[in-house]
Design a protein around this motif. Structure first.
Motif, PDB file in Angstrom:
ATOM      1  N   GLU A 165      -4.023 -10.639   0.862  1.00 52.83           N
ATOM      2  CA  GLU A 165      -3.512  -9.638  -0.070  1.00 52.83           C
ATOM      3  C   GLU A 165      -4.631  -9.213  -1.033  1.00 52.83           C
ATOM      4  O   GLU A 165      -5.300 -10.062  -1.623  1.00 52.83           O
TER       5      GLU A 165
ATOM      6  N   SER B  71       2.118  -2.052  -6.930  1.00 53.96           N
ATOM      7  CA  SER B  71       2.246  -3.281  -6.144  1.00 53.96           C
ATOM      8  C   SER B  71       1.794  -4.466  -6.981  1.00 53.96           C
ATOM      9  O   SER B  71       0.777  -4.383  -7.687  1.00 53.96           O
TER      10      SER B  71
ATOM     11  N   LEU C 162      -0.669  -2.319   2.169  1.00 51.01           N
ATOM     12  CA  LEU C 162      -0.748  -1.509   0.955  1.00 51.01           C
ATOM     13  C   LEU C 162      -0.913  -0.031   1.297  1.00 51.01           C
ATOM     14  O   LEU C 162      -0.303   0.839   0.665  1.00 51.01           O
TER      15      LEU C 162
ATOM     16  N   PHE D 239       6.902  -1.683  -5.250  1.00 50.42           N
ATOM     17  CA  PHE D 239       6.821  -2.345  -3.953  1.00 50.42           C
ATOM     18  C   PHE D 239       7.378  -3.753  -4.078  1.00 50.42           C
ATOM     19  O   PHE D 239       7.092  -4.475  -5.032  1.00 50.42           O
TER      20      PHE D 239
ATOM     21  N   PHE E  50       2.417   1.294   2.490  1.00 49.89           N
ATOM     22  CA  PHE E  50       3.322   1.460   1.353  1.00 49.89           C
ATOM     23  C   PHE E  50       3.028   2.757   0.613  1.00 49.89           C
ATOM     24  O   PHE E  50       3.936   3.556   0.336  1.00 49.89           O
TER      25      PHE E  50
END
Length: 319
Positions: free
Chosen positions: A105, A145, A128, A97, A131
């Protein structure tokens, strides 16, 4: 023809022994393949963060392992190893990612032991989730990630991750770039992603990249397996970065043409000043210690000193 109990018993023993031998070869190849895979990965089906043991457990308890064990028995030893390596490598393909950090985050400790799909859809968690679901939709079981797959409280792990990150992006089967500030009808060069330090290696290292816009649609709806193979997008990338398309499409890390590589990074910024040097370690294929707290001047000095030592090019001092 009637088979004697003794022969039947020998055949059974040989079958069990062969299956055991094959299982040992599979385990050996799993460890070999995972040497080039990030230590922690997100399992896209369940949304759980998995360390190395959990990654192996997922594979061995899944249907792919049973199918592999059964099919591998029919191969001779040389072909068997090639077959096993091919299957294991395919099962552990992973997606990287790349994005610009925003508010909220999640870090490793926020999601450890908790499926991300069960967490509230807000801020970084929603990103997230999107993704991982995007990676899963494209057929990948594993994803990485930088927000949550590194234990940033461990200086040793952080050092290892920074030193390995370029190769992880290089070895990924796909890198998904999320441009949160680009609308469906927007353009690449309007994104702040192209002005951040770490995203330079995240652009150059992968062989395969797909750009997604704010609403998680493919950039300009270009249905391609790799946006680096699209001439129109490559032209846009060159305009946005000042990097020639030949480097964008196929990049080799090293100290060759060091001045150009430094210039690519000259207008980019990092949250921590010294990261502007650390983010270039992979691009120059350098393995230097990460010393958070040092001045940016000292960090860049170490970087430039090593580049000059390997290339002999002192002209980079006035980049």
């Amino acid at each position: 023809m009637k088979i004697s109990p003794q022969i039947s018993r020998v055949s059974s023993i040989r079958s069990v022994a062969t299956e055991y031998e094959v299982s040992q070869v599979i385990r050996h190849i799993i460890f070999e393949v995972l040497e080039s895979v990030p230590t922690r990965l997100l399992h896209t089906q369940t949304g759980t963060l998995c360390d190395r043991d959990a990654q192996i457990s997922h594979f061995i308890s899944g249907p792919q392992y049973k199918q592999l064990l059964s099919s591998a028995l029919s191969y001779d030893p040389v072909e068997r190893a090639c077959h096993i390596h091919s299957v294991v490598s395919r099962c552990f393909r992973f997606v990287m990612f790349s994005h610009r950090w925003g508010e909220g985050e999640p870090c490793l400790h926020d999601i450890q032991g908790r499926p991300i799909y069960d967490m509230p859809q807000s801020g970084g968690i929603k990103k997230l989730q999107k993704f991982c679901l995007t990676a899963l939709k494209r057929g990948y079981l594993w994803a990485w990630s930088d927000t949550c797959c590194i234990d940033k409280t461990s200086s040793a792990e952080l050092q290892e991750a920074i030193g390995s990150m370029f190769e992880w992006y290089r070895r990924s089967h796909l890198t998904i770039v999320y441009l949160a500030d680009v609308a469906e009808s927007g353009s690449l060069d309007s994104s702040q992603w192209f002005r951040r330090g770490w995203t330079l290696q995240e652009l150059l290292a992968p062989d395969t990249i797909l750009f997604y816009t704010r609403n998680w649609s493919l950039y300009k709806n270009v249905e391609s397996s790799n946006h680096k193979s699209n001439d129109a997008i490559l032209e846009e990338l060159t305009r946005a970065t000042g990097i020639a398309s030949r480097f964008l499409a196929t990049f080799t890390p090293g100290v060759d043409d060091a001045r150009s590589r430094l210039q690519w990074a000259s207008s980019r910024r990092t949250t921590r000043p010294e990261d502007i040097a650390y983010s270039l370690f992979g691009i120059f294929n350098l393995h230097l210690p990460v010393l958070y707290g040092e001045s940016v001047e000292f960090a860049l000095g170490r970087l430039l000193g090593e580049v000059i030592s390997q290339s002999g090019d002192i002209s980079i001092l006035d980049w």
